[in-house]
Structure formats: C-alpha cells, structure tokens
Design a protein around this motif. Sequence first.
Motif, mmCIF file in Angstrom:
data_model
loop_
_atom_site.group_PDB
_atom_site.id
_atom_site.type_symbol
_atom_site.label_atom_id
_atom_site.label_comp_id
_atom_site.label_asym_id
_atom_site.label_seq_id
_atom_site.Cartn_x
_atom_site.Cartn_y
_atom_site.Cartn_z
ATOM 1 N N LEU A 1 23.840 18.134 -7.857
ATOM 2 C CA LEU A 1 22.959 18.843 -6.931
ATOM 3 C C LEU A 1 22.766 20.298 -7.366
ATOM 4 O O LEU A 1 21.687 20.860 -7.238
ATOM 5 N N GLU A 2 23.841 20.894 -7.878
ATOM 6 C CA GLU A 2 23.718 22.262 -8.376
ATOM 7 C C GLU A 2 22.758 22.333 -9.555
ATOM 8 O O GLU A 2 21.979 23.264 -9.684
ATOM 9 N N GLU A 3 22.840 21.310 -10.427
ATOM 10 C CA GLU A 3 21.920 21.266 -11.563
ATOM 11 C C GLU A 3 20.480 21.192 -11.074
ATOM 12 O O GLU A 3 19.596 21.884 -11.577
ATOM 13 N N GLU A 4 20.247 20.350 -10.057
ATOM 14 C CA GLU A 4 18.900 20.214 -9.502
ATOM 15 C C GLU A 4 18.435 21.534 -8.899
ATOM 16 O O GLU A 4 17.275 21.931 -9.034
ATOM 17 N N SER A 5 19.349 22.219 -8.218
ATOM 18 C CA SER A 5 19.005 23.483 -7.591
ATOM 19 C C SER A 5 18.610 24.523 -8.634
ATOM 20 O O SER A 5 17.649 25.256 -8.477
ATOM 21 N N LYS A 6 19.361 24.559 -9.736
ATOM 22 C CA LYS A 6 19.063 25.497 -10.806
ATOM 23 C C LYS A 6 17.683 25.224 -11.388
ATOM 24 O O LYS A 6 16.895 26.146 -11.598
ATOM 25 N N LEU A 7 17.384 23.952 -11.625
ATOM 26 C CA LEU A 7 16.087 23.606 -12.209
ATOM 27 C C LEU A 7 14.952 23.896 -11.234
ATOM 28 O O LEU A 7 13.878 24.329 -11.633
ATOM 29 N N ALA A 8 15.203 23.651 -9.942
ATOM 30 C CA ALA A 8 14.163 23.905 -8.939
ATOM 31 C C ALA A 8 13.801 25.382 -8.907
ATOM 32 O O ALA A 8 12.681 25.754 -8.613
ATOM 33 N N SER A 9 14.776 26.257 -9.241
ATOM 34 C CA SER A 9 14.483 27.677 -9.255
ATOM 35 C C SER A 9 14.091 28.192 -10.629
ATOM 36 O O SER A 9 13.926 29.369 -10.812
ATOM 37 N N ASN A 10 13.941 27.277 -11.584
ATOM 38 C CA ASN A 10 13.489 27.642 -12.928
ATOM 39 C C ASN A 10 14.491 28.555 -13.626
ATOM 40 O O ASN A 10 14.095 29.380 -14.437
ATOM 41 N N ILE A 11 15.760 28.467 -13.283
ATOM 42 C CA ILE A 11 16.767 29.326 -13.890
ATOM 43 C C ILE A 11 17.483 28.529 -14.976
ATOM 44 O O ILE A 11 18.326 27.688 -14.687
ATOM 45 N N LEU A 12 17.107 28.779 -16.238
ATOM 46 C CA LEU A 12 17.758 28.123 -17.358
ATOM 47 C C LEU A 12 18.526 29.162 -18.173
ATOM 48 O O LEU A 12 18.241 30.352 -18.104
ATOM 49 N N LYS A 13 19.493 28.717 -18.937
ATOM 50 C CA LYS A 13 20.412 29.640 -19.603
ATOM 51 C C LYS A 13 19.810 30.331 -20.814
ATOM 52 O O LYS A 13 20.272 31.401 -21.210
ATOM 53 N N GLY A 14 18.818 29.703 -21.466
ATOM 54 C CA GLY A 14 18.130 30.370 -22.556
ATOM 55 C C GLY A 14 18.700 30.141 -23.942
ATOM 56 O O GLY A 14 18.158 30.652 -24.925
ATOM 57 N N ARG A 15 19.789 29.371 -24.060
ATOM 58 C CA ARG A 15 20.337 29.113 -25.397
ATOM 59 C C ARG A 15 19.519 28.058 -26.134
ATOM 60 O O ARG A 15 19.528 28.013 -27.356
ATOM 61 N N ILE A 16 18.845 27.186 -25.380
ATOM 62 C CA ILE A 16 17.991 26.143 -25.948
ATOM 63 C C ILE A 16 16.563 26.358 -25.456
ATOM 64 O O ILE A 16 16.339 26.557 -24.258
ATOM 65 N N ASN A 17 15.606 26.315 -26.373
ATOM 66 C CA ASN A 17 14.194 26.337 -25.998
ATOM 67 C C ASN A 17 13.741 24.893 -25.796
ATOM 68 O O ASN A 17 13.857 24.070 -26.708
ATOM 69 N N HIS A 18 13.219 24.600 -24.616
ATOM 70 C CA HIS A 18 12.950 23.212 -24.231
ATOM 71 C C HIS A 18 11.470 22.846 -24.345
ATOM 72 O O HIS A 18 10.589 23.612 -23.938
ATOM 73 N N SER A 19 11.223 21.645 -24.876
ATOM 74 C CA SER A 19 9.874 21.079 -24.888
ATOM 75 C C SER A 19 9.982 19.593 -24.550
ATOM 76 O O SER A 19 11.080 19.047 -24.408
ATOM 77 N N VAL A 20 8.832 18.952 -24.411
ATOM 78 C CA VAL A 20 8.817 17.522 -24.077
ATOM 79 C C VAL A 20 7.691 16.857 -24.854
ATOM 80 O O VAL A 20 6.619 17.435 -25.031
ATOM 81 N N ALA A 21 7.949 15.643 -25.325
ATOM 82 C CA ALA A 21 6.949 14.909 -26.095
ATOM 83 C C ALA A 21 5.888 14.323 -25.174
ATOM 84 O O ALA A 21 6.203 13.623 -24.205
#
Length: 298
Positions: free
Chosen positions: A34-54
């Motif tokens: 749930l904490e992970e979901e909350s973090k993603l819902a607020s767009n708060i990512l750690k920044g060590r990985i740049n994320h994309s999607v195919a």
Amino acid sequence: MSDTFDRRSALKGILAGTVTLGISSGFTSVLNSLEEESKLASNILKGRINHSVARWCFNDFDIETLCLEAKKIGITGIDLVGPKDWPVLKKHNLISTMCNGAELNLVDGFNDTKFHEQLIKNYTEMIPLVAKAGYKNLICFSGNRREKTDEEGWNNCVLGFQKLIPIAEKHNVVLVMELLNSKINHKDYQCDKTNWGVELVKRINSENFKLLYDIYHMQIDEGDVIRTINENYKYIAHYHTGGVPGRNEIDETQELNYSAIMKAIADTGFSGYVGQEFIPKQKDKIASLKKAIAICDI
C-alpha cells in the motif's frame, strides 16, 4: 495536510503496531504494498532509475491514454514509438526513449548483405528525424543466423553499419541492437548472447553503436544477469524487463529478482532508461505497470 501524507502517516503507525503486537509478516507485506501504491500515486520516485514502458505491451490503450497513465505513475518515456506518434508524446512532455521504424523486421537484419540496401536507406532517412525530434536511441536487429557463422554475421554487420555510423555520429543518435533469446521466442536470431553483441560493439568501435540488454531474453539464453551487467555495462545503452517464464508481470510470480537487478544497474552509474516490456496477464494492466515501476524504483 494532504491526503497522501495522512495515508503515509497512518500506514507507518500501523506498521509500527504490527512490530509491537507481533502481527504476521504477511500483513506487513500488504501494508508495504500500500505504501508503494501511495508513493506512485503521488508521483514520488527515487530517481536512481529512469523509467519507460514499451508501447506494444499496452496496445489495449491508445497512445494518448498510455501517455496519460504513464505520467501519473512517474514514467517519463515510451519505448518503441515511431514518428507518427511522436507529436502525442511531446504533447505530454514524454520522450521516445527507444525509437523504431527503420528496421525491416526482427529476422531480416544487418547480418545479411542482401538486406543492406534497404536497411541503409531506411536508417539514413530515420536518423536525422530522430535527432530533429530531440531523441537519442534508434533500435536495430542482427537478423536470423540462417547458417551463418559468428564471423560471417559480425563481418556483414560491420559492413552495413560502417555506412551508417558517420551519419549517427553527425546527428548524435545511438544505433542500439537488441539482444533476443533464440531458445523460445526468436528461433535462429543471431545476436542472442551478450558476448556476441559486445564483440560487434567492439568491432564497430563507436559510442553511437550499443546494445539493448533485454533482461527477460538474456535470462532465458544465458542467465547470470547481474554479473553480465557488471562486466558489460559500458556496451549497454538501454534495458528491458519481463517476467521469466512467460514475459508477464515482473512480480513474485516469476523467477527474477528485479529489485536486485535494478540496484546492480544503478550501481554501474547507468543514466539511460529501463523500459518495462512485459505483457500483463492481470485484468488491470495499469495496476501491473504501477507495481512493476514500484519494484524497479530502488
């Protein structure tokens, strides 16, 4: 005080209580999720990985919808998008992290000289378009072996790329050859092992030619993922994910430890993108994508 902050504070309090009361680790795991979901819902990512999607993995969604959902999660790029859809990405301040559209297909590639004329024409036209759009990476493929030896494949690829590398260097575009497994998905594909691709990169000898290390494919054909990345990261421009077996969700239903793999990638100083390239089995495909990003956000 924001709802997100309230939810986080409450979760932390509950988690502390579980330690005091000795409540099962299974409940703690649910709360961590749930904490992970909350973090993603607020767009708060750690920044060590740049994320994309195919793009192709989420073809159930039109490109506009995928861009909107990606932005909500914190994804900043879409992989395998050609010029037709670049304006939509720009509208949403996303980038085409791995451009496509110059390749013939996956089986007819640079390892066979009979395809060179068309490939060279396609890439000569596409490279300036990629640069003009402000993008960096353009995908390419070795093609199927068709009984060619390693040496024949390398030599033919070098012949083809020698004509394109000066154009790529001029426009600051990187031609990125994808590693694909030949055991399950792409029978007879020649660039099916990291050492084959690395040897080709060395022979071409340009910062504008590198590899796309697909973690799913290389787990199938060679395994030893983290050590391979640590030894070869300087030849890699991009990464793809996928659960093994099946190329589905990258969660606990499959065999790879993606959090550990992402840590290894980040520890090399990698500043490119990791693209989620799994085919969701779950009904809520965006939820699967959110979870994948949470797993990879180390």
